[in-house]
Design a protein around this motif. Structure first.
Motif, PDB file in Angstrom:
ATOM      1  N   THR A  70       8.551  25.182  24.340  1.00 42.72           N
ATOM      2  CA  THR A  70       9.387  26.300  24.792  1.00 42.72           C
ATOM      3  C   THR A  70       8.982  26.750  26.186  1.00 42.72           C
ATOM      4  O   THR A  70       9.826  27.106  27.002  1.00 42.72           O
ATOM      5  CB  THR A  70       9.291  27.474  23.795  1.00 42.72           C
ATOM      6  OG1 THR A  70       9.784  27.029  22.527  1.00 42.72           O
ATOM      7  CG2 THR A  70      10.096  28.663  24.272  1.00 42.72           C
ATOM      8  N   LEU A 111      15.567  33.257  17.883  1.00 39.31           N
ATOM      9  CA  LEU A 111      15.825  32.855  16.500  1.00 39.31           C
ATOM     10  C   LEU A 111      14.542  32.655  15.707  1.00 39.31           C
ATOM     11  O   LEU A 111      14.586  32.427  14.506  1.00 39.31           O
ATOM     12  CB  LEU A 111      16.682  31.590  16.461  1.00 39.31           C
ATOM     13  CG  LEU A 111      18.079  31.759  17.054  1.00 39.31           C
ATOM     14  CD1 LEU A 111      18.847  30.445  16.999  1.00 39.31           C
ATOM     15  CD2 LEU A 111      18.850  32.866  16.359  1.00 39.31           C
ATOM     16  N   SER A 112      13.396  32.734  16.389  1.00 36.54           N
ATOM     17  CA  SER A 112      12.134  32.731  15.646  1.00 36.54           C
ATOM     18  C   SER A 112      12.022  34.115  15.038  1.00 36.54           C
ATOM     19  O   SER A 112      11.593  35.059  15.657  1.00 36.54           O
ATOM     20  CB  SER A 112      10.952  32.425  16.574  1.00 36.54           C
ATOM     21  OG  SER A 112      10.859  33.382  17.591  1.00 36.54           O
ATOM     22  N   TYR A 147       7.342  33.867  23.952  1.00 38.73           N
ATOM     23  CA  TYR A 147       7.917  32.975  22.948  1.00 38.73           C
ATOM     24  C   TYR A 147       9.034  33.678  22.184  1.00 38.73           C
ATOM     25  O   TYR A 147      10.109  33.116  22.004  1.00 38.73           O
ATOM     26  CB  TYR A 147       6.838  32.474  21.985  1.00 38.73           C
ATOM     27  CG  TYR A 147       7.371  31.472  20.992  1.00 38.73           C
ATOM     28  CD1 TYR A 147       7.788  30.208  21.414  1.00 38.73           C
ATOM     29  CD2 TYR A 147       7.472  31.780  19.647  1.00 38.73           C
ATOM     30  CE1 TYR A 147       8.294  29.280  20.509  1.00 38.73           C
ATOM     31  CE2 TYR A 147       7.971  30.863  18.737  1.00 38.73           C
ATOM     32  CZ  TYR A 147       8.383  29.623  19.175  1.00 38.73           C
ATOM     33  OH  TYR A 147       8.885  28.710  18.286  1.00 38.73           O
ATOM     34  N   LYS A 148       8.794  34.896  21.762  1.00 33.53           N
ATOM     35  CA  LYS A 148       9.806  35.640  21.006  1.00 33.53           C
ATOM     36  C   LYS A 148      11.053  35.893  21.856  1.00 33.53           C
ATOM     37  O   LYS A 148      12.177  35.788  21.368  1.00 33.53           O
ATOM     38  CB  LYS A 148       9.215  36.968  20.510  1.00 33.53           C
ATOM     39  CG  LYS A 148      10.145  37.805  19.690  1.00 33.53           C
ATOM     40  CD  LYS A 148      10.422  37.202  18.336  1.00 33.53           C
ATOM     41  CE  LYS A 148      11.296  38.154  17.533  1.00 33.53           C
ATOM     42  NZ  LYS A 148      11.505  37.750  16.184  1.00 33.53           N
ATOM     43  N   GLU A 149      10.857  36.211  23.139  1.00 30.37           N
ATOM     44  CA  GLU A 149      11.997  36.466  24.016  1.00 30.37           C
ATOM     45  C   GLU A 149      12.759  35.184  24.359  1.00 30.37           C
ATOM     46  O   GLU A 149      13.965  35.211  24.538  1.00 30.37           O
ATOM     47  CB  GLU A 149      11.543  37.166  25.294  1.00 30.37           C
ATOM     48  CG  GLU A 149      11.046  38.589  25.070  1.00 30.37           C
ATOM     49  CD  GLU A 149      12.094  39.488  24.435  1.00 30.37           C
ATOM     50  OE1 GLU A 149      13.213  39.580  24.962  1.00 30.37           O
ATOM     51  OE2 GLU A 149      11.786  40.100  23.390  1.00 30.37           O
ATOM     52  N   THR A 150      12.052  34.068  24.442  1.00 31.87           N
ATOM     53  CA  THR A 150      12.679  32.788  24.759  1.00 31.87           C
ATOM     54  C   THR A 150      13.341  32.174  23.537  1.00 31.87           C
ATOM     55  O   THR A 150      14.360  31.506  23.647  1.00 31.87           O
ATOM     56  CB  THR A 150      11.633  31.801  25.329  1.00 31.87           C
ATOM     57  OG1 THR A 150      10.973  32.431  26.420  1.00 31.87           O
ATOM     58  CG2 THR A 150      12.274  30.524  25.812  1.00 31.87           C
ATOM     59  N   GLU A 151      12.750  32.400  22.386  1.00 30.93           N
ATOM     60  CA  GLU A 151      13.248  31.849  21.122  1.00 30.93           C
ATOM     61  C   GLU A 151      13.586  32.990  20.170  1.00 30.93           C
ATOM     62  O   GLU A 151      12.871  33.222  19.194  1.00 30.93           O
ATOM     63  CB  GLU A 151      12.178  30.940  20.490  1.00 30.93           C
ATOM     64  CG  GLU A 151      11.921  29.660  21.229  1.00 30.93           C
ATOM     65  CD  GLU A 151      13.088  28.702  21.181  1.00 30.93           C
ATOM     66  OE1 GLU A 151      13.856  28.703  20.186  1.00 30.93           O
ATOM     67  OE2 GLU A 151      13.252  27.949  22.149  1.00 30.93           O
ATOM     68  N   ALA A 180       5.496  23.706  19.372  1.00 31.13           N
ATOM     69  CA  ALA A 180       6.781  24.398  19.558  1.00 31.13           C
ATOM     70  C   ALA A 180       6.681  25.422  20.681  1.00 31.13           C
ATOM     71  O   ALA A 180       7.572  25.518  21.530  1.00 31.13           O
ATOM     72  CB  ALA A 180       7.210  25.067  18.253  1.00 31.13           C
ATOM     73  N   VAL A 181       5.585  26.175  20.699  1.00 29.86           N
ATOM     74  CA  VAL A 181       5.395  27.176  21.750  1.00 29.86           C
ATOM     75  C   VAL A 181       5.251  26.494  23.105  1.00 29.86           C
ATOM     76  O   VAL A 181       5.887  26.883  24.090  1.00 29.86           O
ATOM     77  CB  VAL A 181       4.177  28.083  21.441  1.00 29.86           C
ATOM     78  CG1 VAL A 181       3.831  28.965  22.624  1.00 29.86           C
ATOM     79  CG2 VAL A 181       4.439  28.927  20.201  1.00 29.86           C
TER      80      VAL A 181
END
Length: 192
Positions: free
Chosen positions: A130, A76-77, A70-74, A126-127
Motif C-alpha cells: 500500500t 476498506l480495512s 494505512y487506514k486512510e489509504t485503505e 499488505a501495508v
C-alpha cells in the motif's frame, strides 16, 4: 528522526504503561473509529509488548503514522475487532526496522506478541505494498505528523469530555467516526 528524544515529542508519555495506554487508545480510535479508548486487554497487550521491545517515543510516533496512513489509504480495512492487535505489531515492526539500530525478525515479533507469524507477515506485506514499499518519513513530514497527532488527540479528549458516554454506546454510531474529531485547522499533513 534518529536520535530524536522524547522531549521533542511530548504527547508520548515517558513510562511504558502510560505510553502503551496512549498508543492503544489512539490506535483504537484511528483503526476502529472508537474515541472512547482501548479495552483493558488491548492496553495490557501493548504494555507487555512495549515492556519487551522498549520502543522509543519516535518509533511509537512513526508506528502511529503508519497506522494512520494505512487506514486512510485503505479505507476498506475495516478495523474489525481484534485486528488492532495485528496492526499495532505490524506498525511497530516496520517502525522498528526503519528507525531503530536493533531490528527484530518477524519471527521474534510473533513470539513476543503471541500472534501468528504468517498473518503478521501477510499484513506487513499488505501495508508495504500500500505504501509502495516506501516507509521513509522525512523530518519535516514527521514534525508535521507530530503536530497533527497532538491536535488529533486533543480533539479526541475534548470529545470524550463533552460526550460523557460509555464506550459501548459508541459502536455503530456516526458520532464516533474520526471525521468528527479533527477540526479544519488540524488537517493531516499532505504526505499522509
Amino acid at each position: 528522526m534518529p536520535g530524536a528524544s522524547i522531549h521533542q515529542h511530548p504527547t508520548i508519555p515517558k513510562d511504558t504503561l502510560n505510553s502503551a495506554t496512549f498508543v492503544a487508545d489512539v490506535i483504537t480510535h484511528m483503526w476502529g473509529n472508537n474515541p472512547y479508548g482501548a479495552t483493558a486487554a488491548f492496553r495490557n497487550f501493548c504494555a507487555r509488548l512495549f515492556q519487551i521491545t522498549q520502543p522509543s517515543a519516535s518509533t511509537l510516533k512513526l508506528a502511529l503514522n503508519y497506522v494512520y496512513r494505512y487506514k486512510e489509504t485503505e479505507p476498506l480495512s475495516l478495523g474489525l475487532l481484534g485486528t488492532e492487535y495485528y496492526i499495532v505489531v505490524v506498525a511497530l515492526m516496520l517502525a522498528n526496522k526503519y528507525h531503530e539500530d536493533k531490528c527484530y525478525s518477524n519471527r521474534s515479533w510473533a513470539k513476543v506478541s503471541g500472534l501468528d507469524l504468517i498473518q503478521l507477515s501477510q499484513m506487513e506485506l499488505a501495508v508495504l505494498a500500500t505504501f509502495g514499499w516506501n516507509i521513509k518519513v522525512e523530518k519535516d513530514e514527521f514534525d508535521a505528523w507530530t503536530q497533527f497527532l497532538d491536535q488529533y488527540w486533543s480533539a479526541v479528549i475534548a470529545f470524550r469530555t463533552q460526550h460523557a458516554l460509555v464506550p459501548e454506546e459508541c459502536h455503530g454510531s456516526n458520532d464516533c467516526r474520526r471525521q468528527s474529531f479533527v477540526s479544519s485547522e488540524s488537517v493531516a499533513p499532505s504526505v499522509l
